[in-house]
Design an enzyme around this catalytic site. Structure first.
Site, PDB file in Angstrom:
ATOM      1  N   HIS A  87     -40.750 -50.708  -9.031  1.00 37.93           N
ATOM      2  CA  HIS A  87     -41.995 -51.396  -8.670  1.00 37.93           C
ATOM      3  C   HIS A  87     -41.792 -51.946  -7.258  1.00 37.93           C
ATOM      4  O   HIS A  87     -40.663 -52.287  -6.888  1.00 37.93           O
ATOM      5  CB  HIS A  87     -42.276 -52.602  -9.553  1.00 37.93           C
ATOM      6  CG  HIS A  87     -42.487 -52.334 -11.003  1.00 37.93           C
ATOM      7  ND1 HIS A  87     -41.456 -52.223 -11.895  1.00 37.93           N
ATOM      8  CD2 HIS A  87     -43.624 -52.206 -11.727  1.00 37.93           C
ATOM      9  CE1 HIS A  87     -41.945 -52.025 -13.119  1.00 37.93           C
ATOM     10  NE2 HIS A  87     -43.263 -52.009 -13.040  1.00 37.93           N
ATOM     11  N   ASP A 129     -39.714 -55.025  -7.292  1.00 39.16           N
ATOM     12  CA  ASP A 129     -38.299 -54.934  -7.712  1.00 39.16           C
ATOM     13  C   ASP A 129     -37.471 -54.660  -6.471  1.00 39.16           C
ATOM     14  O   ASP A 129     -36.355 -55.125  -6.332  1.00 39.16           O
ATOM     15  CB  ASP A 129     -37.994 -53.739  -8.635  1.00 39.16           C
ATOM     16  CG  ASP A 129     -38.930 -53.582  -9.788  1.00 39.16           C
ATOM     17  OD1 ASP A 129     -39.358 -54.609 -10.330  1.00 39.16           O
ATOM     18  OD2 ASP A 129     -39.218 -52.413 -10.159  1.00 39.16           O
TER      19      ASP A 129
HETATM   20  C1  XUL Z   1     -43.955 -52.204 -19.505  1.00 37.78           C
HETATM   21  C2  XUL Z   1     -43.584 -50.925 -18.877  1.00 37.78           C
HETATM   22  C3  XUL Z   1     -43.476 -50.916 -17.391  1.00 37.78           C
HETATM   23  C4  XUL Z   1     -43.959 -49.655 -16.754  1.00 37.78           C
HETATM   24  C5  XUL Z   1     -43.994 -49.704 -15.247  1.00 37.78           C
HETATM   25  O1  XUL Z   1     -44.058 -52.164 -20.882  1.00 37.78           O
HETATM   26  O2  XUL Z   1     -43.325 -49.953 -19.547  1.00 37.78           O
HETATM   27  O3  XUL Z   1     -42.145 -51.156 -17.054  1.00 37.78           O
HETATM   28  O4  XUL Z   1     -43.172 -48.572 -17.116  1.00 37.78           O
HETATM   29  O5  XUL Z   1     -44.827 -50.709 -14.777  1.00 37.78           O
END
Ligand code: XUL
Ligand code: CO
Length: 445
Positions: free
Chosen positions: A108, A111
């Protein structure tokens, strides 16, 4: 085997490149089934499985839960400024990817780089970290499976991002999506993921659901258009989840998202990223949601993890259940593979797992579970009677009136005539136990 790429300091001392030692080995830090270069059918294991490590659970989550703080001390978290900590985390992450021998990673925006309320500062942080990540990718050969934006942690998104009832928040969400798409393109990311973290509602009393869903479609269309305009050629992926953090989330499951994408004309650019624990939260099996996505031509990528049969929430455990991985790989093999998607370990070690090597053990277990799942699924499809049995079950549609029915040549009245002539249909066993035994038989080989 190339030497592990190490940054300024070593974050996982005493652990080298994880070797393949085969199923007789008892070395916890060795693969028993995953042998990257071994061919299964036409492709190597690495090409089939396309493993990715996720940044957030592996390097960001120190083990906090709603009842207490983190339990792990991350040496990369000791720096004096947010940027210094992000740089150290990047080094630790690339050391880990290289030692584990995975080809991909996922992140992300926040992150990878420190968040900031100020838009210019946020963008600068991300650009700085993307430049460094690009250098690490070039030095190590590790690639980006997908990037994404975190539109659910900051309090401004408490009522949603693209579906927020306040337009000011919708516009602010665009800052992050635009920047994360740019980061993904800059790093050669092969996919871009939208997990609708708080796109849903806590209560229908205050919610105009249709309006929020129309906003969601408008927002995704804008993101698609922007992504394509800056040269993003990969798949845009929606990751379904039925609940948590919201009471109800709009991207409920594969079937719901497929309907939404078709309704809004987004099914050419968007596919689905199916997460095992999200599928089970929606009351399906992992295999079910994979199959629904695949049948719509929409299975793009997988977030590999598992839930816990006794808990009703998203435990994000590493996948270890061979029955599950065989089922998942059957769907993947039948559709001819996952590329440009892959298998991202959206999974976290348990809060009680506090040693540095636990992160390796967890990934080794997950990779071995999918490697074995791949081997068994391939053998079942290529060598066992499975596909013949299943085809025979539907053989009455391959010829005569059954074929005419499939081709739309018969009316309801025609069927009535046929039924009147043929008499009561014979009972035909579903033979479920025969398939169940076959899976175990091949797993035990
Ligand atoms: C949350 C989830 C996230 C997504 C990316 O449940 O799975 O980590 O994969 O935002
Ligand atoms: Co996920």
């Amino acid at each position: 085997m190339s030497a592990p790429f190490i940054g300024k300091r070593e974050y996982f001392p005493g652990i080298g490149r994880i070797p393949f030692e085969g199923r007789e080995s008892d070395n916890p830090l060795a693969f028993k089934h995953y042998e990257a270069d071994r061919k299964i059918g036409e492709k190597t294991m690495a090409e089939h499985l396309r493993f990715a490590v996720c940044y957030w659970h592996s390097f960001g989550n120190a083990g906090h839960d709603p009842f207490g703080p983190g339990t792990r001390n991350y040496p990369w978290d000791a720096g004096s400024s947010p940027i210094a900590r992000a740089e150290a985390k990047l080094d630790a992450a690339f050391e880990f990817f290289t030692k584990l021998g995975v080809p991909y990673y996922c992140f992300h925006d926040i992150d990878l780089a420190p968040d900031a309320d100020d838009v210019i500062e946020y963008e600068k942080h991300l650009q700085h970290m993307v430049a460094l990540a690009k250098m690490r990718q070039q030095a190590s050969g590790i690639k980006l499976l997908w990037g994404t934006a975190n539109l659910f942690s900051h309090p401004r998104y408490m009522n949603g991002a693209a579906t927020n009832p306040d337009f000011a928040v919708v516009a602010r969400a665009a800052v992050q999506i635009k920047a994360a798409l740019e980061a993904t393109v800059e790093l050669g990311g092969e996919n871009y993921v939208f997990w609708g973290g708080r796109e849903g509602y806590a209560s229908l009393h205050n919610t105009h659901m249709k309006r929020e869903l129309d906003h969601f479609a408008r927002f995704l269309t804008m993101a698609r258009d922007y992504g394509r305009s800056i040269g993003f050629k990969g798949n845009l992926l929606i990751e379904p989840k039925p609940m948590e953090p919201m009471k109800h989330q709009y991207d409920f499951d594969s079937a719901t998202v497929a309907g939404f994408l078709h309704k809004h004309g987004l099914d050419k650019d968007f596919k689905l990223n199916i997460e095992a624990n999200h599928a089970t939260l929606s009351g399906h099996t992992f295999e079910h949601d994979l199959q629904v996505a695949s049948d719509h031509g929409l299975l793009g990528s997988i977030d590999a993890n598992r839930g816990n049969a006794q808990n009703g929430w998203d435990t994000d455990q590493f996948p270890t259940d061979l029955y599950d991985t065989v089922g998942a790989m059957m769907v993947v093999l039948r559709q001819g593979g996952l590329a440009p998607g892959g298998l991202n370990f959206d999974a976290k070690v348990r809060r009680e797992s506090t040693d540095a090597d636990d992160l390796f053990l967890a990934h080794i277990g997950g990779m071995d579970a999918f490697a074995r799942g791949l081997e068994v699924a391939h053998a079942l499809l290529a060598r066992s009677p499975w596909e013949t049995w299943r085809a025979e079950r539907y053989a009455s549609f391959d010829k005569g009136a059954g074929k005419d029915f499939e081709q739309g040549k018969l009316s309801l009245a025609d069927l009535r005539e046929l039924a009147a002539q043929q008499g009561e249909p014979a009972k035909r066993s579903g033979k479920q136990e025969r398939y169940e035994n076959l899976i175990n038989q091949y797993l035990m080989r």
